[in-house]
Structures are given as structure tokens and as C-alpha cells.
Write an enzyme that holds these catalytic residues in place. Structure first.
Site, PDB file in Angstrom:
ATOM      1  N   TYR A 291       7.661  -2.619  -2.129  1.00  0.00           N
ATOM      2  CA  TYR A 291       7.427  -1.289  -1.562  1.00  0.00           C
ATOM      3  C   TYR A 291       8.518  -0.319  -2.021  1.00  0.00           C
ATOM      4  O   TYR A 291       8.232   0.814  -2.436  1.00  0.00           O
ATOM      5  CB  TYR A 291       7.387  -1.359  -0.039  1.00  0.00           C
ATOM      6  CG  TYR A 291       7.296  -0.003   0.623  1.00  0.00           C
ATOM      7  CD1 TYR A 291       6.122   0.741   0.550  1.00  0.00           C
ATOM      8  CD2 TYR A 291       8.388   0.539   1.309  1.00  0.00           C
ATOM      9  CE1 TYR A 291       6.037   1.987   1.149  1.00  0.00           C
ATOM     10  CE2 TYR A 291       8.305   1.790   1.911  1.00  0.00           C
ATOM     11  CZ  TYR A 291       7.125   2.511   1.823  1.00  0.00           C
ATOM     12  OH  TYR A 291       7.036   3.751   2.409  1.00  0.00           O
ATOM     13  N   GLY A 292       9.776  -0.754  -1.947  1.00  0.00           N
ATOM     14  CA  GLY A 292      10.874   0.101  -2.378  1.00  0.00           C
ATOM     15  C   GLY A 292      10.748   0.520  -3.830  1.00  0.00           C
ATOM     16  O   GLY A 292      11.009   1.670  -4.185  1.00  0.00           O
TER      17      GLY A 292
ATOM     18  N   VAL B 206     -11.262  21.825  -0.238  1.00  0.00           N
ATOM     19  CA  VAL B 206     -10.337  20.695  -0.162  1.00  0.00           C
ATOM     20  C   VAL B 206     -11.092  19.432  -0.532  1.00  0.00           C
ATOM     21  O   VAL B 206     -12.173  19.163   0.003  1.00  0.00           O
ATOM     22  CB  VAL B 206      -9.738  20.528   1.255  1.00  0.00           C
ATOM     23  CG1 VAL B 206      -8.836  19.295   1.300  1.00  0.00           C
ATOM     24  CG2 VAL B 206      -8.964  21.773   1.673  1.00  0.00           C
TER      25      VAL B 206
ATOM     26  N   SER C  39       7.982   0.885  -5.476  1.00  0.00           N
ATOM     27  CA  SER C  39       6.896   1.864  -5.590  1.00  0.00           C
ATOM     28  C   SER C  39       7.349   3.250  -5.148  1.00  0.00           C
ATOM     29  O   SER C  39       6.921   4.264  -5.708  1.00  0.00           O
ATOM     30  CB  SER C  39       5.673   1.411  -4.785  1.00  0.00           C
ATOM     31  OG  SER C  39       5.854   1.581  -3.386  1.00  0.00           O
ATOM     32  N   LYS C  40       8.224   3.314  -4.158  1.00  0.00           N
ATOM     33  CA  LYS C  40       8.705   4.614  -3.673  1.00  0.00           C
ATOM     34  C   LYS C  40       9.748   5.202  -4.627  1.00  0.00           C
ATOM     35  O   LYS C  40       9.783   6.420  -4.838  1.00  0.00           O
ATOM     36  CB  LYS C  40       9.273   4.461  -2.271  1.00  0.00           C
ATOM     37  CG  LYS C  40       8.224   4.078  -1.225  1.00  0.00           C
ATOM     38  CD  LYS C  40       7.181   5.155  -0.978  1.00  0.00           C
ATOM     39  CE  LYS C  40       5.859   4.972  -1.661  1.00  0.00           C
ATOM     40  NZ  LYS C  40       4.906   6.051  -1.398  1.00  0.00           N
TER      41      LYS C  40
ATOM     42  N   THR D 278      -4.749  12.988  -1.590  1.00  0.00           N
ATOM     43  CA  THR D 278      -5.088  11.570  -1.557  1.00  0.00           C
ATOM     44  C   THR D 278      -4.644  10.996  -0.214  1.00  0.00           C
ATOM     45  O   THR D 278      -3.597  11.366   0.317  1.00  0.00           O
ATOM     46  CB  THR D 278      -4.432  10.786  -2.713  1.00  0.00           C
ATOM     47  OG1 THR D 278      -3.017  10.676  -2.499  1.00  0.00           O
ATOM     48  CG2 THR D 278      -4.708  11.448  -4.060  1.00  0.00           C
ATOM     49  N   GLY D 279      -5.457  10.107   0.337  1.00  0.00           N
ATOM     50  CA  GLY D 279      -5.134   9.513   1.622  1.00  0.00           C
ATOM     51  C   GLY D 279      -5.179  10.509   2.765  1.00  0.00           C
ATOM     52  O   GLY D 279      -4.392  10.437   3.702  1.00  0.00           O
TER      53      GLY D 279
END
Length: 307
Positions: free
Chosen positions: A187-188, A45, A190-191, A23-24
Site C-alpha cells: 500500500y505504501g 460529471v 502505491s501511495k 474515479t471512485g
């Protein structure tokens, strides 16, 4: 230097016959990961990302450096929309009965407060919940690969040392509270969730190898929002960026190592920092209760939305 101990070109074994999902993968360490693995002849891939034009540019760029073009297929993936995340997984499973490596590499960082299309906190919803649904939709094929083709199937989650910005767990699982805390806290969270997810996946599906990692301080497109929103950071990074940041090739090393090193060297559910070093006391990687609670909360949120 770790380059001496782990060189992708030298140390990645043949990937012949393997099917890989990233992904990404259209830029940054995702693209670099695909490039390095394609030098070792995988069967297929799937490059799953939002922007088709950028994905096709990446595929052309990767193949231009290979002696023989690789079979890389674009799959449209929007992790901030659950229906589209599910559809991307279903597109992949309808075209392959095998997935050997799954890299949960996509993500957003330091985005202004907002919600996903399904009403979840934008960063937690995209980086964690979208990937959770995508992975669960791929699980039947991942598990079939173990029994039919390859006993060594791995799921590699790209987290970050940004987990240190995460709030208390009860705030993490409250969309309104989390969104009110600001973009770095979101963000934190999510990580931290990426680490918790990888550890719980390892327990619930032990036939798969699941780990998470911090790729390092890498200069990628993720920092565009951060620098564009802050005059101070923009100028700070202009002067100190060359000292603080590694390049993209370095950033891909830990996930390439985790995906290809002898399985006996990996700790199930472990969190790794550059390069290939286990952070054995990471609080999210060792908190079994929090891992289970996040998994249960995510399942409940998805069920509430019809998934």
C-alpha cells in the site's frame, strides 16, 4: 479552523461549463467531492467506479440534496484490469471533447497480497498503474480542453501519508519483491507512486496542473479490510477512532481546494496535506530521478502488456 478560511459552499467558484471526472466517486471523499462541486453547476460529471449499483445509489443521494439535479453519469471502471481501465477512458473520451478536472481518487488499502488481472502487485497495480493508463488515455481530451475551452485544467491525485510505509524504490518496481513484503508495504508503495506520478505528469505536460495530496485520517470504507482482519485494530479504532479520524466532509477539503483555488497558489507537482498545506520536502515530490524512473518503468510494463 480551516473551515473558516476555505468553505466549499462559499469559496468554490462557479463550475459552469466544466466537465469533471472522478474515479471512485460512489462513496467517501469521492462522493463528497462530487456533491460539493455539483452545488456550483458543472456541465457534466463522470463518476467512474467498479460497482454500478453503488454508483447509482450515490448519484441519487447526491441529487436528492441539490436544488436542481446534476448531470452525473456512471462509467464502469476497474483499475485492477488494464483492458477495463482503458475501456472506461475510451467511453469517456467518446462522449465528451472536454475534461476540466480529473480526480484520481479511487484506491484500495491494506489488501492481502495478490496480483491484478495483468500480473502486477495488486495495490501498486490498481492504485498506480491502473490510474496511469486511465489518465494517459484521457490526455488528448485534457490537452484539447486547455487549447479549446479552458487554460486551467487540473489533475488531482489522492495519495496518502501511507507513503511512509513504502520500501526502497527497487522493491517498489519488482512485483515479486513487493508482493512478498506484505500488505502495508505494498500500500505504501502505491501511495508513494501516486506522488511520483503527479510530479512527473506536471513536468511532462506542464500545460496541465498536476498535484497530489493526503486527505487526512478519514473514516471511510477503505478501513473495512483493516479492521475486519485485525481484532486489535478493530477495538483500538472503536475507542480512539473519534479522536484520530476526521469525517468525510473534512477529507474532501484538500482535493476540493486543490481543484478550485486560484492556480497561482498551487505548486506544480506539489504534495499537499490537510488542509491545503504544501509539504515542500516530501521526498517523493522532490526526487526528479525517481519520478522519471517510475514513469519509464510503468510505460515499459504497459507496453509489455500491449498498451
Amino acid at each position: 479552523m480551516f473551515w473558516d478560511r476555505f468553505s466549499p459552499e462559499r469559496d468554490i467558484p462557479s463550475q459552469e461549463g466544466k466537465v469533471i471526472v472522478v474515479t471512485g466517486g460512489n462513496a467517501g471523499i469521492g462522493k463528497e467531492t462530487i456533491l460539493q462541486l455539483c452545488k456550483h453547476s458543472p456541465k457534466k460529471v463522470f463518476l467512474a467506479t467498479r460497482n454500478e449499483a453503488k454508483a447509482k445509489e450515490a448519484i441519487a443521494s447526491i441529487n436528492s440534496t441539490l436544488s436542481k439535479p446534476a448531470d452525473i453519469e456512471f462509467v464502469k471502471l476497474n483499475l485492477s484490469n488494464l483492458a477495463l481501465a482503458a475501456a472506461a477512458a475510451e467511453e469517456i473520451t467518446s462522449s465528451t471533447d472536454r475534461i476540466d478536472l480529473l480526480f484520481l481518487n479511487a484506491g484500495i488499502m491494506n489488501q492481502p497480497p495478490g496480483k491484478t488481472d495483468d500480473g502486477l502487485d495488486l495495490q501498486l497495480g490498481t492504485n498506480h498503474v491502473g490510474h496511469f493508463l486511465f489518465t494517459n488515455k484521457l490526455l488528448p481530451v485534457l490537452k484539447q480542453t486547455v487549447t479549446k475551452y479552458n487554460p486551467d485544467v487540473r489533475v488531482v491525485s489522492t495519495a496518502s501519508n501511507g507513503h511512509t510505509f513504502a520500501p526502497a524504490f527497487e522493491t517498489m518496481i519488482s512485483t515479486e519483491k513487493l508482493s512478498a513484503q506484505g500488505q502495508w508495504t505494498s500500500y505504501g508503495a502505491s501511495k508513494a507512486a501516486n506522488i511520483l506520478f503527479a510530479a512527473e505528469l506536471a513536468k511532462r505536460h506542464p500545460e496541465l496542473t498536476s498535484v497530489s495530496l493526503h486527505p487526512g485520517m478519514i473514516q471511510t470504507d477503505l478501513y473495512v479490510t483493516t479492521t475486519s482482519n485485525s481484532f486489535f485494530l478493530r477495538n483500538l479504532l472503536r475507542f480512539f477512532g473519534p479522536i484520530l479520524y476526521h469525517d468525510v466532509a473534512y477529507g474532501a477539503l484538500t482535493q476540493l481546494w486543490a481543484a478550485t483555488v486560484d492556480k497561482s497558489k498551487l505548486q506544480q507537482g506539489g504534495f499537499y496535506v490537510p488542509v491545503g498545506q504544501l509539504e515542500s520536502k516530501n521526498k517523493y515530490a522532490v526526487d526528479a530521478d525517481m519520478q522519471k524512473r517510475l514513469w519509464d518503468w510503468t510505460e515499459a510494463e504497459l507496453k509489455q502488456r500491449g498498451y
